[in-house]
Design a protein around this motif. Structure first.
Motif, PDB file in Angstrom:
ATOM      1  N   SER A 135       0.850  -1.187   0.000  1.00 35.03           N
ATOM      2  CA  SER A 135       0.000   0.000   0.000  1.00 35.03           C
ATOM      3  C   SER A 135       0.884   1.235   0.000  1.00 35.03           C
ATOM      4  CB  SER A 135      -0.899   0.007   1.235  1.00 35.03           C
ATOM      5  OG  SER A 135      -1.488   1.277   1.420  1.00 35.03           O
ATOM      6  N   LYS A 136       0.601   2.143  -0.902  1.00 40.95           N
ATOM      7  CA  LYS A 136       1.390   3.367  -0.986  1.00 40.95           C
ATOM      8  C   LYS A 136       1.118   4.298   0.196  1.00 40.95           C
ATOM      9  CE  LYS A 136       1.832   3.307  -6.020  1.00 40.95           C
ATOM     10  NZ  LYS A 136       1.564   4.024  -7.291  1.00 40.95           N
ATOM     11  N   LYS A 137      -0.001   4.068   0.877  1.00 41.17           N
ATOM     12  CA  LYS A 137      -0.324   4.912   2.037  1.00 41.17           C
ATOM     13  C   LYS A 137       0.582   4.576   3.217  1.00 41.17           C
ATOM     14  CE  LYS A 137      -5.217   5.382   0.811  1.00 41.17           C
ATOM     15  NZ  LYS A 137      -6.617   5.103   1.230  1.00 41.17           N
ATOM     16  N   GLY A 138       0.733   3.301   3.479  1.00 44.67           N
ATOM     17  CA  GLY A 138       1.554   2.865   4.597  1.00 44.67           C
ATOM     18  C   GLY A 138       0.862   3.036   5.927  1.00 44.67           C
ATOM     19  N   TRP A 139       1.164   2.149   6.871  1.00 44.16           N
ATOM     20  CA  TRP A 139       0.593   2.193   8.226  1.00 44.16           C
ATOM     21  C   TRP A 139      -0.937   2.213   8.189  1.00 44.16           C
ATOM     22  CZ3 TRP A 139       4.268   1.358  11.799  1.00 44.16           C
ATOM     23  CH2 TRP A 139       5.600   1.572  11.396  1.00 44.16           C
ATOM     24  N   ASP A 140      -1.472   1.446   7.258  1.00 47.59           N
ATOM     25  CA  ASP A 140      -2.930   1.404   7.070  1.00 47.59           C
ATOM     26  C   ASP A 140      -3.464  -0.026   7.148  1.00 47.59           C
ATOM     27  OD1 ASP A 140      -1.711   0.556   4.750  1.00 47.59           O
ATOM     28  OD2 ASP A 140      -3.049   1.626   3.390  1.00 47.59           O
ATOM     29  N   ASN A 141      -2.783  -0.857   7.949  1.00 46.21           N
ATOM     30  CA  ASN A 141      -3.234  -2.232   8.161  1.00 46.21           C
ATOM     31  C   ASN A 141      -3.290  -3.001   6.843  1.00 46.21           C
ATOM     32  OD1 ASN A 141      -4.203  -4.514   9.526  1.00 46.21           O
ATOM     33  ND2 ASN A 141      -6.338  -3.889   9.310  1.00 46.21           N
ATOM     34  N   HIS A 142      -2.280  -2.840   6.014  1.00 45.93           N
ATOM     35  CA  HIS A 142      -2.268  -3.544   4.733  1.00 45.93           C
ATOM     36  C   HIS A 142      -1.658  -4.935   4.900  1.00 45.93           C
ATOM     37  CE1 HIS A 142      -1.296  -4.456   0.493  1.00 45.93           C
ATOM     38  NE2 HIS A 142      -2.350  -3.719   0.265  1.00 45.93           N
ATOM     39  N   TYR A 143      -2.371  -5.936   4.385  1.00 44.69           N
ATOM     40  CA  TYR A 143      -1.915  -7.321   4.486  1.00 44.69           C
ATOM     41  C   TYR A 143      -2.404  -8.082   3.262  1.00 44.69           C
ATOM     42  CZ  TYR A 143      -6.743  -8.354   5.641  1.00 44.69           C
ATOM     43  OH  TYR A 143      -8.100  -8.473   5.576  1.00 44.69           O
ATOM     44  N   VAL A 144      -1.860  -9.270   3.073  1.00 42.35           N
ATOM     45  CA  VAL A 144      -2.246 -10.109   1.944  1.00 42.35           C
ATOM     46  C   VAL A 144      -2.413 -11.545   2.425  1.00 42.35           C
ATOM     47  CG1 VAL A 144      -1.540 -11.081  -0.275  1.00 42.35           C
ATOM     48  CG2 VAL A 144      -1.066  -8.698   0.222  1.00 42.35           C
ATOM     49  N   VAL A 145      -3.511 -12.157   2.015  1.00 40.33           N
ATOM     50  CA  VAL A 145      -3.724 -13.584   2.265  1.00 40.33           C
ATOM     51  C   VAL A 145      -3.723 -14.277   0.906  1.00 40.33           C
ATOM     52  CG1 VAL A 145      -5.279 -15.353   3.163  1.00 40.33           C
ATOM     53  CG2 VAL A 145      -5.110 -13.134   4.319  1.00 40.33           C
ATOM     54  N   ASP A 146      -2.763 -15.142   0.678  1.00 39.76           N
ATOM     55  CA  ASP A 146      -2.717 -15.907  -0.572  1.00 39.76           C
ATOM     56  C   ASP A 146      -2.560 -17.373  -0.205  1.00 39.76           C
ATOM     57  OD1 ASP A 146      -2.417 -16.918  -3.117  1.00 39.76           O
ATOM     58  OD2 ASP A 146      -1.193 -15.241  -3.814  1.00 39.76           O
ATOM     59  N   GLY A 147      -3.683 -18.069  -0.164  1.00 37.07           N
ATOM     60  CA  GLY A 147      -3.677 -19.448   0.293  1.00 37.07           C
ATOM     61  C   GLY A 147      -3.320 -19.507   1.762  1.00 37.07           C
ATOM     62  N   ARG A 148      -2.276 -20.257   2.102  1.00 40.12           N
ATOM     63  CA  ARG A 148      -1.830 -20.373   3.495  1.00 40.12           C
ATOM     64  C   ARG A 148      -0.575 -19.545   3.749  1.00 40.12           C
ATOM     65  NH1 ARG A 148      -0.078 -25.137   3.958  1.00 40.12           N
ATOM     66  NH2 ARG A 148      -0.631 -25.979   1.917  1.00 40.12           N
ATOM     67  N   LEU A 149      -0.418 -18.501   2.952  1.00 42.23           N
ATOM     68  CA  LEU A 149       0.651 -17.527   3.160  1.00 42.23           C
ATOM     69  C   LEU A 149       0.014 -16.192   3.535  1.00 42.23           C
ATOM     70  CD1 LEU A 149       3.633 -16.674   2.994  1.00 42.23           C
ATOM     71  CD2 LEU A 149       3.265 -16.218   0.557  1.00 42.23           C
ATOM     72  N   VAL A 150       0.332 -15.684   4.730  1.00 40.60           N
ATOM     73  CA  VAL A 150      -0.261 -14.448   5.234  1.00 40.60           C
ATOM     74  C   VAL A 150       0.867 -13.475   5.560  1.00 40.60           C
ATOM     75  CG1 VAL A 150      -1.814 -13.413   6.927  1.00 40.60           C
ATOM     76  CG2 VAL A 150      -2.123 -15.805   6.267  1.00 40.60           C
ATOM     77  N   THR A 151       0.850 -12.314   4.923  1.00 46.17           N
ATOM     78  CA  THR A 151       1.921 -11.342   5.146  1.00 46.17           C
ATOM     79  C   THR A 151       1.348  -9.947   5.334  1.00 46.17           C
ATOM     80  OG1 THR A 151       2.174 -11.286   2.723  1.00 46.17           O
ATOM     81  CG2 THR A 151       3.773 -12.575   3.953  1.00 46.17           C
ATOM     82  N   GLY A 152       2.027  -9.158   6.196  1.00 46.04           N
ATOM     83  CA  GLY A 152       1.584  -7.794   6.476  1.00 46.04           C
ATOM     84  C   GLY A 152       2.686  -6.799   6.171  1.00 46.04           C
ATOM     85  N   GLN A 153       2.305  -5.571   5.871  1.00 46.55           N
ATOM     86  CA  GLN A 153       3.265  -4.576   5.400  1.00 46.55           C
ATOM     87  C   GLN A 153       4.105  -3.958   6.512  1.00 46.55           C
ATOM     88  OE1 GLN A 153       2.066  -2.075   2.183  1.00 46.55           O
ATOM     89  NE2 GLN A 153       2.927  -0.236   3.099  1.00 46.55           N
ATOM     90  N   ASP A 154       3.468  -3.650   7.634  1.00 50.45           N
ATOM     91  CA  ASP A 154       4.171  -2.954   8.710  1.00 50.45           C
ATOM     92  C   ASP A 154       3.476  -3.276  10.035  1.00 50.45           C
ATOM     93  OD1 ASP A 154       1.912  -1.103   8.914  1.00 50.45           O
ATOM     94  OD2 ASP A 154       2.697  -0.189   7.086  1.00 50.45           O
TER      95      ASP A 154
END
Length: 722
Positions: free
Chosen positions: A212-231
């Motif tokens: 997310s270009k905004k940042g610090w906005d609770n951005h995350y991605v769920v792709d199958g059983r892989l879960v990652t967050g930006q910050d």
């Protein structure tokens, strides 16, 4: 049982142990022992909030957490915010702090004990963890045992070298979030010590890094059983998503009674439909709880060159494009750049005076009442604009549903005006994270789009003919999106995860529009239907592709195809697929209709009657209205791309034989005869309809009598005898 053994068993139960007690749910946190940035004296640490916030969530949900570090033992912590009550609580929790002082060494970890692994961020995460083979081995086992791999912020560095047993990177062809290069201070001393760029490593190894270009906005991605967050702002949500996956992954998608697995049942059904309706190629995905439970490619992308459909195949979505337009408009609404009640004249000045008061909500709901935009290769934009501006409006705004391309043409202009971007650029940036992989905008079959499937529709002889699809660039919003199945899946997962719209705006977007005539089957761009009284939302495109969501079931289905010989009625196909996955969605009308139409396509009407008798006499279909089903099939033949008049007449005749007291059956048969040019039989059946119709149906009586009157004039003029 000997008394001594009995005593032991009683003691075990008294102290809370059971011989059948299940192993406690456990999650493994990966942290770093690194105290400095590289070999410098600059201090670094593990991010405290990224440790304690997820820890608190997991603990409340009954999970036990262990900590592992490359060397074991103590780890540095930093970025501590004591004004945060949760951080303060754990900072002064002696037992918790002991866990961080005595982290486990990888050799002391039994990977099979854990359901998930979570990589903590902070500058320390860039050192020691990414290259540690033992931790990689642990994470690989957890993932291949159906567990979850997750990371937040710089913690994503820990998975850049993580490969599966097949040699592929775990995140290959998956979306990955993490701390992006754009937010790093590349001139600072700390950054110069980093051994690699997380973003570049993910991309180089076949992953799709998004942020997310905004940042610090609770951005995350769920792709199958892989879960990652930006910050750090995504720490809690990442934990919640991990729990959601773990709690729902035990759902079994198999038919234990039949003993047949889900994939086989779906494959068998799709292969049958493709064979019976001569569908050349398809790509299908079904998601449950935002996880893919079925994904497969079928048939040919091009029959002349024998090219199979595969993961690289681009499908034209036709009117499914409109869903992406709807999301785009609501993204602008969510950002308070436009509002549903805004008059379009506020943004577009070059409009007829009586168009300017039409509102954005009328365009989205197809209740504008505006005339439809003409399409032709020989028609310039200026000429098409002149034609539509001078055409009569159809209804008053907001009164009723009147589907037309003009609404999408105007919405495209508004999106471009407000965002100061091209329509397609806005869609790709805001719904595909700026990534063009698997996405292309083209409304012309003559455009070169690599790997785009060839579409086939029947010619007058019902032989496959390449469809000469054309939409000008100014109408791309009406049907110009080309997409791969994988790209569509990722879009749906992002949509469901709330990465495009918050729940408030998703709810508004998919709620029924209050039409003046009382209709409630459409929202702000989405069709609303009931499948066995269960609400579904979605849309279809070109009669060959469909996307449908069942919100209450957390299910969605994507069916992309490239044409047919006989129209399979793609919505019906989707309904039947949903019924395979969830029996509560099994629709008897859809199943019966499909069974009959398959036999009708073979033009063996004696067998049609035999099947009809079997269905009517069986218990399973005892409540099905076969008169309506036959009538609908007949009209689908009349309205086909190449009208099937002979088959329609036969179906309507069959309906009159089975329902001789139904005026509607004779009315439909009469219409089919009229369209085929058989005036005499048309009049005969209209008269039978009049004889059967109730006097309460004044409007229909008037209509039918007018038809008889017109047809008898033709008979008289041409000297036909009845």
């Amino acid at each position: 049982m000997p008394k001594s053994i009995l005593a032991i068993v009683l003691l075990l139960f008294l102290f809370g142990f059971s011989p059948k007690q299940e192993k406690q749910k456990k999650i493994l946190f990966v942290v770093s022992n690194q105290h400095t940035y590289g070999n410098t004296s600059l201090n670094t640490s593990n991010h405290f909030s990224e440790i304690v916030l997820p820890y608190n969530i997991f603990k409340k949900s009954g999970y036990k957490i262990d900590f592992v570090s490359p060397k074991g033992g103590t780890i540095p912590i930093g970025y501590i915010k004591t004004s945060d009550s949760i951080q303060k609580k754990y900072l002064y929790d002696t037992d918790f702090m002991k866990l961080l002082k005595h982290t486990l060494h990888p050799k002391n970890i039994n990977a099979s004990d854990y359901k998930a692994v979570y990589y903590v961020g902070g500058g320390a995460a860039m050192f020691g963890v990414p290259e540690n083979k033992e931790i990689q081995h642990i994470s690989r086992i957890i993932y291949e045992n159906k567990g979850v791999v997750s990371a937040v912020c710089h913690g994503t560095a820990g998975i850049v070298n993580l490969k599966l047993s097949n040699g592929k990177f775990l995140y290959e062809e998956k979306q990955v979030n993490g701390f992006p290069d754009a937010f790093e201070n590349k001139t600072a001393a700390y950054y110069k010590t980093f051994p690699f760029s997380i973003e570049e490593a993910i991309k180089r190894n076949g992953g799709e890094f998004i942020y997310s270009k905004k940042g610090w906005d609770n951005h995350y991605v769920v792709d199958g059983r892989l879960v990652t967050g930006q910050d750090p702002s995504a720490s809690i949500t990442v934990a919640e998503k991990i729990i959601e996956i773990l709690e729902k992954q035990n759902i079994q998608f198999t038919d234990t009674i039949a003993g047949v697995d889900l994939k086989s049942k779906i494959d068998d059904y799709i292969n049958k439909i493709m064979r019976e309706f001569d569908i050349k190629g398809a790509a299908v995905a079904i998601l449950k709880n935002n996880q893919v439970i079925h994904k497969e490619y079928y048939g040919k992308a091009n029959i002349d060159y024998d090219i199979p459909v595969n993961s690289a195949s681009f499908f034209k979505t036709h009117s499914l494009t409109k869903l992406f337009v709807s999301v785009a408009v609501f993204q602008l609404i969510q950002d308070k750049k436009i509002y549903l009640d805004d008059a379009i004249g506020k943004f577009l000045t070059d409009l007829p005076l009586n168009w300017k008061s039409v509102k954005i909500k009328h365009l989205l709901s197809h209740s504008s009442g505006l005339p439809t935009m003409p399409v032709s290769r020989n028609l310039t934009k200026l000429k098409a604009k002149d034609i539509v501006f001078n055409a009569d409006t159809q209804t008053l705004p907001g009164n009723e549903y009147y589907y037309n391309r003009t609404n999408l043409w105007l919405l495209k202009q508004i999106i471009e005006k407000v965002s100061n971007q091209k329509f397609q650029d806005f869609i790709i940036e805001n719904q595909f994270n700026g990534n063009h992989i698997g996405i292309s905008f083209s409304g012309d079959i003559l455009d070169i789009v690599p790997n785009r499937v060839t579409e086939y529709y029947p010619n007058k002889n019902y032989e496959p003919k390449i469809f000469d699809f054309y939409l000008p660039n100014y109408l791309l919003s009406a049907g110009g999106l080309n997409i791969t199945l994988d790209a569509y899946i990722k879009w749906e997962q992002q949509f469901e995860a709330g990465n495009f719209l918050n729940q408030k705006h998703k709810t508004i977007m998919t709620s029924p529009f209050p039409y003046g005539n009382g209709s409630s089957f459409f929202s702000y761009g989405w069709r609303i239907e009931q499948l066995n009284t269960i609400k579904t939302i979605g849309f279809s495109g070109g009669g060959i592709s469909v996307f449908k969501k069942v919100p209450s079931k957390n299910m969605s289905i994507i069916f992309l195809s490239n044409g047919y010989k006989y129209d399979p009625y793609i919505e019906r196909v989707n309904n039947n697929l949903l019924g395979i996955v969830d029996k509560s969605l099994r629709n008897k009308e859809s199943l019966a209709s499909e069974k009959l139409e398959i036999i009708i396509n073979k033009k063996d009407y004696n067998n049609v009657q035999i099947l009809l008798n079997q269905l009517k006499d069986g218990k399973e279909y005892s409540e099905v209205n076969f008169e309506t089903i036959l009538n609908d099939i007949g009209y689908s033949f009349l309205n086909a791309i190449q009208p099937r008049l002979i088959e329609a007449i036969e179906v309507f005749k069959l309906n009159t034989l089975n329902y001789p007291k139904s005026w509607n059956s004779f009315d439909s048969l009469a219409e089919a005869y009229k369209l085929s040019g058989d005036i005499k039989n048309a009049v005969t059946n209209y008269e039978k309809a009049i004889a059967l119709i109730s006097k309460d149906n004044a409007a229909h009586i008037k209509r039918i009598r007018n038809q008889i009157k017109k047809l008898k004039k033709i008979i008289k003029k041409t000297n036909l005898k009845i």
